[in-house]
Design an enzyme around this catalytic site. Structure first.
Site, PDB file in Angstrom:
ATOM      1  CB  SER A   7      -0.885   0.014   1.242  1.00 55.82           C
ATOM      2  OG  SER A   7      -1.428   1.314   1.371  1.00 55.82           O
ATOM      3  CG  HIS A  32      -3.838  -1.578  -1.790  1.00 55.01           C
ATOM      4  ND1 HIS A  32      -4.929  -2.335  -2.168  1.00 55.01           N
ATOM      5  CD2 HIS A  32      -4.255  -0.815  -0.749  1.00 55.01           C
ATOM      6  CE1 HIS A  32      -5.951  -2.049  -1.378  1.00 55.01           C
ATOM      7  NE2 HIS A  32      -5.574  -1.120  -0.513  1.00 55.01           N
ATOM      8  CG  ASP A  34      -5.086   2.323   0.785  1.00 55.59           C
ATOM      9  OD1 ASP A  34      -6.053   1.562   0.614  1.00 55.59           O
ATOM     10  OD2 ASP A  34      -3.990   1.962   1.252  1.00 55.59           O
ATOM     11  CG  MET A  36      -8.321   7.116   2.452  1.00 59.34           C
ATOM     12  SD  MET A  36      -7.392   7.169   3.978  1.00 59.34           S
ATOM     13  CE  MET A  36      -6.763   5.490   4.012  1.00 59.34           C
ATOM     14  CG  HIS A  65      -9.224   0.179  -0.851  1.00 56.82           C
ATOM     15  ND1 HIS A  65      -8.655  -0.058   0.384  1.00 56.82           N
ATOM     16  CD2 HIS A  65     -10.576   0.173  -0.650  1.00 56.82           C
ATOM     17  CE1 HIS A  65      -9.610  -0.200   1.285  1.00 56.82           C
ATOM     18  NE2 HIS A  65     -10.769  -0.057   0.697  1.00 56.82           N
ATOM     19  CG  MET A  67     -11.272   3.222   1.757  1.00 61.30           C
ATOM     20  SD  MET A  67      -9.761   3.179   2.717  1.00 61.30           S
ATOM     21  CE  MET A  67      -8.559   3.297   1.386  1.00 61.30           C
ATOM     22  CG  MET A 136     -11.842  -3.025   4.564  1.00 61.70           C
ATOM     23  SD  MET A 136     -10.361  -2.641   3.622  1.00 61.70           S
ATOM     24  CE  MET A 136      -9.326  -1.834   4.855  1.00 61.70           C
ATOM     25  N   GLY A 141      -9.164   3.879   6.886  1.00 65.64           N
ATOM     26  CA  GLY A 141      -8.914   5.299   7.144  1.00 65.64           C
ATOM     27  C   GLY A 141      -7.459   5.580   7.462  1.00 65.64           C
ATOM     28  CG  PHE A 142      -6.202   6.381  10.251  1.00 67.71           C
ATOM     29  CD1 PHE A 142      -5.723   7.680  10.069  1.00 67.71           C
ATOM     30  CD2 PHE A 142      -7.501   6.204  10.692  1.00 67.71           C
ATOM     31  CE1 PHE A 142      -6.536   8.776  10.340  1.00 67.71           C
ATOM     32  CE2 PHE A 142      -8.325   7.294  10.957  1.00 67.71           C
ATOM     33  CZ  PHE A 142      -7.832   8.587  10.785  1.00 67.71           C
ATOM     34  N   GLY A 143      -3.289   3.799   7.896  1.00 69.04           N
ATOM     35  CA  GLY A 143      -2.340   2.695   7.853  1.00 69.04           C
ATOM     36  C   GLY A 143      -1.856   2.410   9.272  1.00 69.04           C
ATOM     37  N   GLY A 144      -1.138   1.306   9.418  1.00 64.82           N
ATOM     38  CA  GLY A 144      -0.473   1.020  10.693  1.00 64.82           C
ATOM     39  C   GLY A 144      -1.374   0.588  11.834  1.00 64.82           C
ATOM     40  CG  ASP A 172      -6.303  -2.999   2.758  1.00 64.82           C
ATOM     41  OD1 ASP A 172      -5.225  -2.799   3.344  1.00 64.82           O
ATOM     42  OD2 ASP A 172      -6.928  -2.122   2.125  1.00 64.82           O
ATOM     43  N   GLY A 173      -5.106  -4.612   5.752  1.00 67.00           N
ATOM     44  CA  GLY A 173      -5.053  -3.967   7.057  1.00 67.00           C
ATOM     45  C   GLY A 173      -4.308  -4.786   8.093  1.00 67.00           C
ATOM     46  N   GLY A 174      -3.174  -4.247   8.535  1.00 69.30           N
ATOM     47  CA  GLY A 174      -2.423  -4.897   9.610  1.00 69.30           C
ATOM     48  C   GLY A 174      -1.814  -6.233   9.227  1.00 69.30           C
ATOM     49  N   GLY A 194       1.066  -2.421   4.043  1.00 68.25           N
ATOM     50  CA  GLY A 194       1.556  -1.042   4.027  1.00 68.25           C
ATOM     51  C   GLY A 194       2.751  -0.893   4.929  1.00 68.25           C
TER      52      GLY A 194
HETATM   53  C1  DX5 Z   1      -6.605   1.298   5.407  1.00 69.95           C
HETATM   54  C2  DX5 Z   1      -6.062   1.063   4.017  1.00 69.95           C
HETATM   55  C3  DX5 Z   1      -4.986   0.044   3.980  1.00 69.95           C
HETATM   56  C4  DX5 Z   1      -3.750   0.432   4.739  1.00 69.95           C
HETATM   57  C5  DX5 Z   1      -2.889  -0.760   4.937  1.00 69.95           C
HETATM   58  O1  DX5 Z   1      -7.570   2.284   5.344  1.00 69.95           O
HETATM   59  O2  DX5 Z   1      -7.092   0.621   3.159  1.00 69.95           O
HETATM   60  O3  DX5 Z   1      -4.671  -0.296   2.656  1.00 69.95           O
HETATM   61  O4  DX5 Z   1      -3.021   1.430   4.096  1.00 69.95           O
HETATM   62  O5  DX5 Z   1      -1.814  -0.386   5.730  1.00 69.95           O
HETATM   63  P1  DX5 Z   1      -1.234  -1.310   6.861  1.00 69.95           P
HETATM   64  O6  DX5 Z   1      -0.697  -2.535   6.191  1.00 69.95           O
HETATM   65  O7  DX5 Z   1      -0.193  -0.480   7.498  1.00 69.95           O
HETATM   66  O8  DX5 Z   1      -2.370  -1.658   7.799  1.00 69.95           O
HETATM   67 ZN    ZN Z   2      -6.534  -0.331   1.187  1.00 70.78          ZN
END
Ligand code: DX5
Ligand code: ZN
Length: 213
Positions: A7, A32, A34, A36, A65, A67, A136, A141-144, A172-174, A194
């Site tokens: 990502s 990927h 993102d 938003m 993606h 959002m 998901m 909304g946020f990475g990490g 996707d996510g974590g 990400g």
């Molecule tokens: C969350 C995004 C994800 C995110 C993944 O809103 O859709 O794609 O960037 O990042 P990590 O892998 O850090 O959770």
């Molecule tokens: Zn994503």
């Protein structure tokens, strides 16, 4: 074979073009992206003009993606920007079936996304309109953020509905090398990563470790 989709949200935004080329060279299978809107999710990232710029830096598939609220308003722009996959949230439009078919009618692969709290019963009604299902494993909304383990059950449910169809099942996510094996075992075949890739001291190795977990 598992595909890894880093990502770009976790990349250094001061040099995104270079970061795309770098992660492509590190073995990313798709990029990927993102998008938003500060409405559907409590954060902004980038829009179609940035995706168009990414297109100039890689030939790998761009996995966009969305959002955003009512994604039907912007499909033409993301198609023109060069997206290979456009995924839209089940929660973001009352007309998800129509949007998915519209994406396909433009020659782009379509995907439906489900938030962690959304059941996937509707997937059986949408399956003939999608090339990808995205589950998901964090609230978008946020990475990490931290991986929500209850998604594993949904991955299994989605795999049952997909069966042997030529439909990708993405999570996707974590995602980390620690949870990647369970995701694969449950039936996922595309993992978005990400922070676990871009924050690693060796992103190429991080991609390989997730792929081979
Ligand atoms: C969350 C995004 C994800 C995110 C993944 O809103 O859709 O794609 O960037 O990042 P990590 O892998 O850090 O959770
Ligand atoms: Zn994503």
């Amino acid at each position: 074979m598992i595909k890894i989709a880093p990502s770009i949200l976790a990349a250094d935004f001061s040099k995104l073009g270079q970061q795309i080329e770098f992660i492509d060279a590190c073995g990313a299978d798709m990029i990927h992206c993102d998008v938003m809107d500060g409405m559907f999710v409590p954060n902004y990232s980038f829009g179609h003009s940035m995706v168009k710029m990414f297109r100039e830096h890689t030939e790998k598939p761009l996995d966009v993606h969305l959002m955003i609220e009512k994604p039907e308003r912007y499909i033409d722009e993301f198609v023109a920007a060069g997206a290979d996959y456009i995924t839209v949230h089940f929660e973001a439009t009352p007309h998800v079936h129509r949007v998915l078919n519209y994406i396909r009618s433009k020659g782009v692969k379509s995907g439906v996304v489900y938030n962690p709290g959304t059941p996937i019963d509707s997937l059986k009604h949408l399956i003939d309109s999608v090339d990808m299902v995205l589950l998901m494993s964090v609230n978008p909304g946020f990475g990490g953020q931290k991986f929500i383990p209850s998604v594993l059950e949904k991955v299994k449910q989605a795999r049952e509905i997909i069966g042997n169809r030529d439909v990708l099942l993405e999570v996707d996510g974590g995602v980390t090398k620690e949870n990647a094996a369970a995701l694969k075992a449950a039936g996922a075949n595309v993992l978005v990563a990400g922070s676990s890739v871009f924050s690693a001291s060796d992103p190429k190795k991080a991609i390989e470790e997730i792929r081979n977990a």
